[in-house]
Scaffold this motif. Structure first.
Motif, short mmCIF file in Angstrom:
data_model
loop_
_atom_site.label_atom_id
_atom_site.label_comp_id
_atom_site.label_asym_id
_atom_site.label_seq_id
_atom_site.Cartn_x
_atom_site.Cartn_y
_atom_site.Cartn_z
N GLN A 110 0.80 -1.22 0.00
CA GLN A 110 0.00 0.00 0.00
C GLN A 110 0.83 1.28 0.00
OE1 GLN A 110 -3.41 0.12 -0.19
NE2 GLN A 110 -3.29 -2.07 -0.51
N ILE A 111 2.01 1.25 0.59
CA ILE A 111 2.79 2.48 0.75
C ILE A 111 3.24 3.09 -0.58
CG2 ILE A 111 5.07 1.44 1.16
CD1 ILE A 111 3.58 4.45 3.03
N PRO A 112 3.62 2.29 -1.60
CA PRO A 112 3.99 2.94 -2.87
C PRO A 112 2.81 3.71 -3.48
CG PRO A 112 4.75 0.68 -2.88
CD PRO A 112 3.88 0.85 -1.67
N THR A 113 1.62 3.14 -3.37
CA THR A 113 0.43 3.83 -3.88
C THR A 113 0.19 5.12 -3.11
OG1 THR A 113 -0.52 1.69 -4.44
CG2 THR A 113 -2.03 3.56 -4.37
N PHE A 114 0.29 5.05 -1.80
CA PHE A 114 0.07 6.22 -0.96
C PHE A 114 1.06 7.35 -1.28
CE2 PHE A 114 1.03 8.54 3.00
CZ PHE A 114 -0.21 9.11 3.23
N LEU A 115 2.32 6.99 -1.45
CA LEU A 115 3.34 8.00 -1.69
C LEU A 115 3.36 8.53 -3.12
CD1 LEU A 115 6.33 6.43 0.29
CD2 LEU A 115 4.84 8.32 1.01
N LEU A 116 3.08 7.67 -4.10
CA LEU A 116 3.23 8.06 -5.50
C LEU A 116 1.95 8.52 -6.19
CD1 LEU A 116 5.67 5.33 -6.79
CD2 LEU A 116 6.19 7.70 -6.25
N ALA A 117 0.78 8.14 -5.69
CA ALA A 117 -0.47 8.42 -6.40
C ALA A 117 -0.67 9.90 -6.73
CB ALA A 117 -1.66 7.87 -5.63
N PRO A 118 -0.39 10.84 -5.83
CA PRO A 118 -0.59 12.24 -6.21
C PRO A 118 0.29 12.67 -7.39
CG PRO A 118 -0.36 12.05 -3.83
CD PRO A 118 -0.02 10.71 -4.42
N PHE A 119 1.53 12.23 -7.39
CA PHE A 119 2.44 12.57 -8.49
C PHE A 119 2.06 11.80 -9.76
CE2 PHE A 119 4.76 12.87 -4.47
CZ PHE A 119 4.98 14.24 -4.45
N ALA A 120 1.69 10.54 -9.58
CA ALA A 120 1.29 9.72 -10.72
C ALA A 120 0.03 10.29 -11.37
CB ALA A 120 1.06 8.28 -10.28
N GLY A 121 -0.88 10.81 -10.56
CA GLY A 121 -2.10 11.40 -11.09
C GLY A 121 -1.82 12.59 -11.99
N VAL A 122 -0.87 13.42 -11.59
CA VAL A 122 -0.48 14.57 -12.42
C VAL A 122 0.13 14.07 -13.73
CG1 VAL A 122 1.09 16.54 -12.57
CG2 VAL A 122 -0.18 16.12 -10.46
N TRP A 123 0.97 13.07 -13.64
CA TRP A 123 1.63 12.53 -14.82
C TRP A 123 0.63 11.86 -15.76
CZ3 TRP A 123 3.73 7.46 -16.27
CH2 TRP A 123 4.68 7.56 -17.29
N VAL A 124 -0.30 11.07 -15.18
CA VAL A 124 -1.30 10.36 -15.98
C VAL A 124 -2.19 11.35 -16.73
CG1 VAL A 124 -3.39 8.93 -15.79
CG2 VAL A 124 -1.29 8.22 -14.65
N ASP A 125 -2.47 12.49 -16.12
CA ASP A 125 -3.31 13.50 -16.78
C ASP A 125 -2.69 14.04 -18.06
OD1 ASP A 125 -5.49 13.44 -15.15
OD2 ASP A 125 -4.86 15.13 -13.89
N ARG A 126 -1.41 13.91 -18.21
CA ARG A 126 -0.72 14.44 -19.39
C ARG A 126 -0.50 13.39 -20.47
NH1 ARG A 126 3.20 18.07 -15.70
NH2 ARG A 126 1.60 19.60 -15.28
N LEU A 127 -0.92 12.17 -20.22
CA LEU A 127 -0.69 11.08 -21.16
C LEU A 127 -2.02 10.57 -21.72
CD1 LEU A 127 1.91 9.08 -19.06
CD2 LEU A 127 2.38 10.58 -21.00
N ASN A 128 -1.91 9.73 -22.71
CA ASN A 128 -3.08 9.05 -23.25
C ASN A 128 -3.55 8.05 -22.19
OD1 ASN A 128 -4.65 6.93 -24.46
ND2 ASN A 128 -3.99 7.68 -26.46
#
Length: 168
Positions: free
Chosen positions: A28-46
């Protein structure tokens, strides 16, 4: 289903509530730590491609757990490493599935019927009904991982067949 089967697997291998909590935390910890940053990145991709990749990686993780469990070579370090990998995948998958579909819907994009959430839920419910209740029956944990891994193929195929019509 994989999370429940993983918990039973860890407890059956060790009998330790501490290791059960450690493996769960590590997943669970990788999701907790990375999800906010991953969400920003995912918004810029297909987003559709992101979801195909995350579902493919989740499938590989489940199939690896299945292979190791069914062959009798599963160990706690393997379970821990694969749980961390799943947490990393989930960090990108969750924002891709939740936020991205809503954003497309709000902008007026149309989807072919049935909707992606319908396809995902029907697949999820089917494999949960088939194998989820068998997680505590000896070698059944390996079969749970295998069924979970195979079920991703339907989701990936559905994502690949979808045609997104964006507003002009």
């Amino acid at each position: 289903m994989t999370r429940v089967a993983t918990g039973w697997l860890v407890y059956r291998l060790t009998g330790s509530a501490l290791l059960l909590g450690t493996v769960s935390f590590a997943g669970q910890i990788p999701t907790f730590l990375l999800a906010p940053f991953a969400g920003v990145w995912v918004d810029r991709l297909n987003r559709q491609k992101v979801l195909v990749w995350t579902q493919t990686l989740a499938m590989v993780q489940s199939l690896a757990l299945a292979a190791l469990t069914l062959s009798g070579r599963i160990t706690i370090p393997w379970v821990l490493a694969l749980s961390i990998c799943q947490g990393l995948v989930n960090a990108f998958d969750m924002p891709g599935r939740r936020h991205s579909w809503c954003r497309w819907w709000r902008t007026g994009a149309t989807w072919a019927t049935p909707s992606p959430s319908t396809r995902r839920w029907s697949t999820w419910r089917a494999h949960r009904a088939v194998a989820g209740g068998n997680a505590d029956r000896g070698q059944q944990r390996g079969w749970c991982f295998l069924i979970d891994g195979i079920s991703y193929m339907a989701v990936i195929a559905s994502l690949l067949l979808m045609r997104v019509h964006t507003p002009q």
